[in-house]
Design a protein around this motif. Structure first.
Motif, PDB file in Angstrom:
ATOM      1  N   THR A 674       8.095   1.566   0.056  1.00 16.64           N
ATOM      2  CA  THR A 674       7.199   2.231   0.789  1.00 16.64           C
ATOM      3  C   THR A 674       6.285   1.308   1.018  1.00 16.64           C
ATOM      4  O   THR A 674       5.721   1.017   2.093  1.00 16.64           O
ATOM      5  CB  THR A 674       6.667   3.584  -0.066  1.00 16.64           C
ATOM      6  N   LEU A 675       5.907   0.346   0.139  1.00 15.87           N
ATOM      7  CA  LEU A 675       4.879  -0.585   0.299  1.00 15.87           C
ATOM      8  C   LEU A 675       5.346  -1.513   1.752  1.00 15.87           C
ATOM      9  O   LEU A 675       4.346  -2.064   2.064  1.00 15.87           O
ATOM     10  CB  LEU A 675       4.620  -1.371  -0.851  1.00 15.87           C
ATOM     11  N   LYS A 677       6.715  -0.723   4.225  1.00 12.80           N
ATOM     12  CA  LYS A 677       5.905  -0.165   5.625  1.00 12.80           C
ATOM     13  C   LYS A 677       4.606  -0.490   5.564  1.00 12.80           C
ATOM     14  O   LYS A 677       4.188  -0.327   6.780  1.00 12.80           O
ATOM     15  CB  LYS A 677       6.182   1.247   5.433  1.00 12.80           C
ATOM     16  N   LEU A 678       3.790  -0.633   4.621  1.00 14.46           N
ATOM     17  CA  LEU A 678       2.321  -0.916   4.608  1.00 14.46           C
ATOM     18  C   LEU A 678       2.313  -2.323   4.907  1.00 14.46           C
ATOM     19  O   LEU A 678       0.922  -2.760   5.443  1.00 14.46           O
ATOM     20  CB  LEU A 678       1.726  -0.532   3.450  1.00 14.46           C
ATOM     21  N   ASN A 679       2.984  -3.289   4.558  1.00 12.18           N
ATOM     22  CA  ASN A 679       2.744  -4.894   4.498  1.00 12.18           C
ATOM     23  C   ASN A 679       2.470  -5.026   5.826  1.00 12.18           C
ATOM     24  O   ASN A 679       3.233  -5.228   7.072  1.00 12.18           O
ATOM     25  CB  ASN A 679       3.925  -5.379   4.039  1.00 12.18           C
ATOM     26  N   ILE A 691      -8.261  -1.169   0.129  1.00 11.63           N
ATOM     27  CA  ILE A 691      -6.867  -0.644   0.565  1.00 11.63           C
ATOM     28  C   ILE A 691      -6.819   0.909   0.343  1.00 11.63           C
ATOM     29  O   ILE A 691      -6.462   1.772   1.077  1.00 11.63           O
ATOM     30  CB  ILE A 691      -5.473  -1.385   0.057  1.00 11.63           C
ATOM     31  N   LEU A 695      -6.117   4.219   2.647  1.00 10.46           N
ATOM     32  CA  LEU A 695      -5.056   5.196   2.359  1.00 10.46           C
ATOM     33  C   LEU A 695      -5.691   6.680   2.123  1.00 10.46           C
ATOM     34  O   LEU A 695      -4.870   7.387   2.747  1.00 10.46           O
ATOM     35  CB  LEU A 695      -4.210   4.554   1.087  1.00 10.46           C
ATOM     36  N   PHE A 702      -0.173   8.915   8.985  1.00 16.40           N
ATOM     37  CA  PHE A 702       0.952   7.853   8.917  1.00 16.40           C
ATOM     38  C   PHE A 702       2.268   8.599   9.554  1.00 16.40           C
ATOM     39  O   PHE A 702       2.867   9.548   8.712  1.00 16.40           O
ATOM     40  CB  PHE A 702       1.188   7.176   7.514  1.00 16.40           C
ATOM     41  N   ILE A 713       2.158   7.830  -2.774  1.00 14.51           N
ATOM     42  CA  ILE A 713       0.855   7.396  -2.191  1.00 14.51           C
ATOM     43  C   ILE A 713      -0.296   8.318  -2.932  1.00 14.51           C
ATOM     44  O   ILE A 713      -1.199   7.851  -3.461  1.00 14.51           O
ATOM     45  CB  ILE A 713       0.868   6.971  -0.885  1.00 14.51           C
TER      46      ILE A 713
END
Length: 718
Positions: A674-675, A677-679, A691, A695, A702, A713
């Motif tokens: 999942t992270l 996709k945030l990177n 951060i 979120l 999202f 999350i």
């Protein structure tokens, strides 16, 4: 004597004792400090069978008061006297009006509020952490440090403290965070305490599971050494301390550190335990399995089963999958997600589909946390655990099965056995817990009832890497002379010994010999590259096998002629991302293995390499290699070459190809998949607090995240 209360309880149920006679015995026990624990247990059992005591309600209430179980007065009786109401109010929490302290909690809190240092040794069910929350809520402390043994406990503690105190305190739990507020609660492992240079003017520090100060029955004392170094540091910068852990009789060595403290060895029990003994041989797994099957058939309620390691848990899970039907209410999207990312034949997935959870240290953290959530929410009834259950994972279980009397290959003593058994029952939830000991209960022994603190018991055998890390004021006279002589003769600077305290002196010297034997051209080639070529990779792998032989040996990849480690490291360095590397490994497992159990075992090995080798062993070894190369080849001030800097590689492994701040999010339970996709580059230099705020504001906007990913999350950030 341990079974006195239970025998009286049996006599009550068989009507050999009348309820009045039973309460009379309980009263006598409560009046004698030697038998007080038994008296309290009898009162707890009476509350669990309150229907037997209708004519004796007034007497039972008085015994609840006498036993110090004040919260149970309100919970179990509709009508209490004015005297009891006053007692309840006197012990009501000032910050949580719904909470009432029992006698031992109130005593401990009063001592701490009077400025005393306290070491509290008490059963698991006593509610020791409530006192931490009460101290923070008192607003007496601006800076508090809570030291916990595992990252899983960092996150569990963070959630609790954040929910209650984030409006008043900054919560710091990761190395990427810096102090931005006057009032701070640090929640750290011992290693993170030692790494931080901003711990100053601490008002209170807490060490959870303080028994880990003593050397454990293992081949690796590095964590105990790190905790003693952290204790030395905290004692010099803190005004007060509170240490908590399971029940023991004594602490040896702490009194030699020039700090006064009150030691409370309390057996204050808030639940009663039914101990069932089977005396099965340790390797008689067919009989063990049949007993587990009968226990799960006969006893309702949540059940924790302690296993010696992940292999033992996997074998038991296979047996349960094939031999018993268990209720399961697992969300399909989570099952599908596990299968997609880790393979449908992985034992974790197969067990979960059959209503059995598995929890051990190698699992990805998001899966660990989700498993505990499913168990505590009664979505699964059975949870197979390894030593993670000993280290304070917060679960609610009426039943505990001690399947193995070992932790990995080492036998467990009575202290550890009691610690596992203490996970059964929970104050205000289960008055009586059931413990099933499949093997013979370890005998009582003096050593297991005492905790030796190496920092205060220095002698000729004290490891030099421990002495290198402690504060000057904590050196004994013998250690001062011996350490001074050692440093004068030692072939390495003190700073290298300090910054690599996880390694023994002998290991450091062996590593130094290795570096000194390297060709200068090999060194120049190694330090000139951002990543590594084939010859440099050979050096790193050989060095890793030399200094990290113990964790590699557990995975059987430590031998010189074994190329698995070399291949894995190379693949990881050049992978696009952590999930891409993992996917390629799972793909290879399923293409080269047809047997379900072999696929599962190889998946577990791959996960163990990722967690234990890549995230910990590799960065630690690279840091040592860097220090040694710079000492041997570049310590001369006339040398203009910059020297070794493996920061990029260490970051790559330690942070799973992600920005360092993202490791905090992974520790909070957001999967690396999942992270990814945030990177984005905009997060590279952003504080974790920013951060998290981002979120919270944008989570539901999202579009690329599934509902499951959003739930990961949401659980992490709220």
């Amino acid at each position: 004597m341990e079974k006195l209360a239970y025998k009286n309880y049996e006599n009550l149920l068989s009507k050999e004792l009348t309820p009045f006679e039973y309460l009379k015995i309980a009263n006598n026990y409560l009046s004698n400090s030697f038998y007080e624990k038994d008296g309290r247990e009898m009162v707890i059992r009476a509350l669990a069978h309150k229907q037997h005591f209708e004519p004796n309600q007034k007497l039972l209430k008085n015994l609840v008061r006498k036993s110090g179980l004040y919260p149970y007065l309100n919970k179990h009786f509709a009508d209490v006297s004015d005297e009891h109401k006053l007692l309840i109010e006197l012990n009501r929490s000032s910050f949580d009006k719904t909470f009432v302290y029992h006698a031992m909690q109130a005593k401990t809190l009063n001592l701490l509020q009077a400025g005393q240092n306290v070491v509290l040794s008490a059963p698991t069910s006593m509610g020791k952490s409530v006192i931490i929350d009460s101290l923070i809520a008192s607003s007496r402390y601006n800076k508090v440090v809570i030291v916990v043994p595992t990252i899983a406990l960092i996150d569990e503690t963070r959630r609790r403290i954040f929910e209650k105190f984030s409006h008043d305190y900054q919560i710091i739990f990761h190395g990427s965070q810096t102090i931005t507020r006057k009032k701070v609660v640090f929640i750290l492992t011992q290693e993170r305490v030692n790494e931080r240079d901003d711990l100053k003017n601490i008002d209170l520090f807490i060490i959870d599971e303080f028994y880990k100060l003593a050397y454990q029955e293992s081949d690796d004392d590095s964590r105990a050494i790190a905790l003693n170094i952290a204790l030395s540091k905290l004692l010099t910068i803190s005004k007060q301390f509170y240490m908590i852990g399971p029940h023991i009789d004594s602490v040896r060595g702490l009194g030699n550190l020039n700090k006064n403290y009150v030691f409370i060895p309390s057996e204050f029990n808030t639940v009663a335990l039914n101990i069932n003994e089977y005396n099965i041989g340790g390797d008689n797994y067919p009989e063990k399995n049949n007993v587990v099957k009968s226990i799960l058939s006969e006893y309702d309620g949540q059940c924790l089963i302690y296993c010696r390691g992940r292999n033992s848990a996997a074998k038991l899970a296979n047996f349960l999958n094939n031999n018993i039907e268990l209720p399961s209410n697992i969300p399909k999207d989570f099952l599908d997600w596990v299968a997609e990312n880790y393979g449908k034949d992985w034992i974790y997935h197969r067990a979960l589909a059959c209503g059995v959870g598995i929890h051990h240290g190698t699992l990805p953290r998001a899966i660990q946390q989700k498993t505990i959530d499913l168990f505590n929410a009664h979505k699964i009834r059975v949870l197979l655990c390894t030593s993670t259950i000993i280290e304070g994972v917060n679960t609610v279980a009426e039943n505990v099965v001690i399947y193995d009397n070992r932790n990995a290959s080492k036998g467990i003593n009575k202290f550890t056995h009691n610690n596992i058994a203490g996970r059964s029952g929970r104050m205000n939830q289960h008055l009586i817990g059931n413990v099933f000991c499949l093997e013979r209960i370890p005998p009582n022994d003096v050593e297991s009832r005492s905790v030796d603190v190496p920092l205060g018991l220095q002698g000729g055998n004290t490891p030099m890497n421990l002495l290198a890390g402690i504060q000057n004021e904590h050196f004994s006279e013998e250690s001062t002379e011996g350490f001074s002589t050692f440093i004068n003769d030692f072939r390495l600077p003190l700073e290298i010994l300090k910054s690599n305290s996880a390694y023994s002196v002998q290991k450091l010297l062996t590593a130094l010999d290795f570096v000194e034997d390297l060709e200068r051209t090999s060194i120049d080639n190694l330090i000139s590259q951002k990543t590594v070529d084939s010859s440099s990779l050979t050096i790193i792998v050989k060095f890793l096998k030399l200094v990290e032989s113990t964790p590699l040996q557990r995975l059987r990849i430590q031998h010189e002629d074994n190329n698995i480690l070399r291949h894995r490291i190379s693949s990881y360095i050049f992978a696009k991302s952590h999930p891409d590397y993992l996917s390629s490994r799972i793909y290879d497992v399923y293409n080269t293995c047809s047997d379900v159990n072999e696929r599962s075992e190889r998946t577990e090995v791959e996960l163990s390499i990722l967690r234990n080798i890549f995230q910990y062993a590799v960065p630690r070894a690279l840091n040592l290699l860097q220090d040694l190369i710079n000492f041997v080849y570049f310590s001369d001030s006339t040398v203009e070459t910059k020297g070794a800097d493996f920061g990029y590689l260490m970051h790559l492994f330690e942070n799973s190809h992600l920005p360092s701040v993202f490791t905090a999010l992974e520790e909070m339970g957001i999967p690396i998949q999942t992270l990814e996709k945030l990177n984005a580059e905009r997060f590279n230099d952003v504080r974790i607090e920013v951060i998290l705020r981002y979120l919270r504001l944008h989570l539901y906007k999202f579009k690329d995240f599934t509902n499951l990913e959003k739930s990961f999350i949401k659980k992490a950030i709220i």
